[in-house]
Design an enzyme around this catalytic site. Structure first.
Site, PDB file in Angstrom:
ATOM      1  N   SER A 118       0.846  -1.179   0.000  1.00  0.00           N
ATOM      2  CA  SER A 118       0.000   0.000   0.000  1.00  0.00           C
ATOM      3  C   SER A 118       0.884   1.232   0.000  1.00  0.00           C
ATOM      4  O   SER A 118       2.101   1.135   0.132  1.00  0.00           O
ATOM      5  CB  SER A 118      -0.910   0.002   1.242  1.00  0.00           C
ATOM      6  N   SER A 120       0.948   3.359   2.323  1.00  0.00           N
ATOM      7  CA  SER A 120       1.300   3.719   3.698  1.00  0.00           C
ATOM      8  C   SER A 120       2.300   2.762   4.314  1.00  0.00           C
ATOM      9  O   SER A 120       2.990   3.106   5.262  1.00  0.00           O
ATOM     10  CB  SER A 120       0.044   3.742   4.572  1.00  0.00           C
ATOM     11  N   CYS A 121       2.377   1.545   3.831  1.00  0.00           N
ATOM     12  CA  CYS A 121       3.287   0.569   4.433  1.00  0.00           C
ATOM     13  C   CYS A 121       3.705  -0.433   3.383  1.00  0.00           C
ATOM     14  O   CYS A 121       2.930  -0.814   2.517  1.00  0.00           O
ATOM     15  CB  CYS A 121       2.610  -0.152   5.598  1.00  0.00           C
ATOM     16  N   GLY A 122       4.918  -0.887   3.467  1.00  0.00           N
ATOM     17  CA  GLY A 122       5.419  -1.866   2.517  1.00  0.00           C
ATOM     18  C   GLY A 122       5.485  -3.247   3.133  1.00  0.00           C
ATOM     19  O   GLY A 122       4.693  -3.607   3.983  1.00  0.00           O
TER      20      GLY A 122
END
Length: 291
Positions: A118, A120-122
């Site tokens: 996403s 926002s975060c991997g």
């Protein structure tokens, strides 16, 4: 390339107590939003990853993502990058699929692996930690870089001054790569913006790969937001010795920085900063000593 910003109508509520606000508390206006769209990464004809990103510098993003995944580390391993055909409901090219052709001797990731990240975060966790230990070709450890603390503290402001998309939308992260010269001065080499802070870093690393600059010894990577494990991983894989963030690091980020020999700075706000790992690279009073 798709649009980086988009106009949208909004209702703005003003509650500042002014006479105008009391008479007209709701205003109808246009606002600019940072665009967020999916990007599929293909290795040849194999779908490898889908990430949510802000369109722009997509080839850098793909190249940097492949470095961060430990797939490539030399520009010669990347034969070509191209947009694949893809259209929206109006028949307009979406530019949302990039195909990377790698040199035949490059070991591909597991066949059939489909990675989703996403904005926002991997990808985080034990598998990623092991991947860093096994696949990193460059190490920050041993880099003799010395950065005057005053210069290091000035980088967030310099990053902010160069954020054109943020100025328009207020909705993107940024990553800036600075070369530290022998006299202690910092030169901005590359700045990238994206709704995802990990995407912004991948775009910087991908630019450096395509320019033949890896490993990035003698540099500082300044990022907006916090310093996660993933950002430390990406910096270490590119050989960057110093990662500085305007917000806090996570505990795992500090552990990985210590393990890889990377200098990790957090809460860098212009007049103060915290060094969580590798404080030997931060020089106090270096300019005064030179004078």
């Amino acid at each position: 390339m798709g649009r980086v910003t988009q106009r949208r109508k909004v209702h703005k509520f003003v509650l500042d107590g002014s006479e105008q606000a009391l008479e007209h508390p709701v205003r109808y206006r246009e606002d600019f939003l940072a665009v967020e769209e999916p990007l599929e990464v293909r290795l040849g004809h194999m779908s490898f990853s889908v990430t949510m990103r802000t369109p722009g510098d997509d080839f850098d993003l793909v190249a940097g993502f492949l470095v961060s995944e430990g797939v490539i580390w030399d520009p010669a391993q990347l034969i070509s990058l191209r947009f694949c055909a893809g259209e929206d409901e109006n028949g307009v090219q979406t530019f949302n699929v990039v195909e990377a052709q790698l040199r035949p001797d490059v070991v591909l990731p597991e066949t059939g692996r489909n990675v989703y990240t996403s904005s926002s975060c991997g990808i985080c966790g034990t598998d990623s930690i092991e991947a860093v230990r096994k696949s990193s070709r460059f190490s920050p450890s041993g880099d003799p870089l010395s950065v005057p603390v005053e210069v290091l503290a000035s980088l967030p402001d310099r990053l902010r001054e160069a954020q054109a998309v943020f100025d328009k939308t207020g909705g993107v992260h940024a990553a800036g790569l600075f070369r530290i010269h022998d006299d202690g001065e910092a030169e901005l080499l590359c700045l990238r913006e994206d709704v995802g802070r990990h995407n912004a870093v991948d775009k910087v690393v991908g630019w450096a790969l395509r320019e033949g600059l890896l490993p990035l010894h003698g540099t500082v990577l300044q990022v907006s937001g916090r310093a996660s494990f993933e950002l430390v991983q990406k910096a270490a894989l590119a050989g960057i010795p110093v990662l500085a963030a305007v917000s806090a690091p996570s505990s795992l980020a500090v552990e990985l920085a210590q393990e890889t020999g990377l200098t990790l700075v957090g809460f860098s706000r212009g007049t103060s900063l915290n060094v969580y790992a590798g404080s030997d690279r931060v020089a106090v009073g270096a300019k005064d000593l030179q004078g």
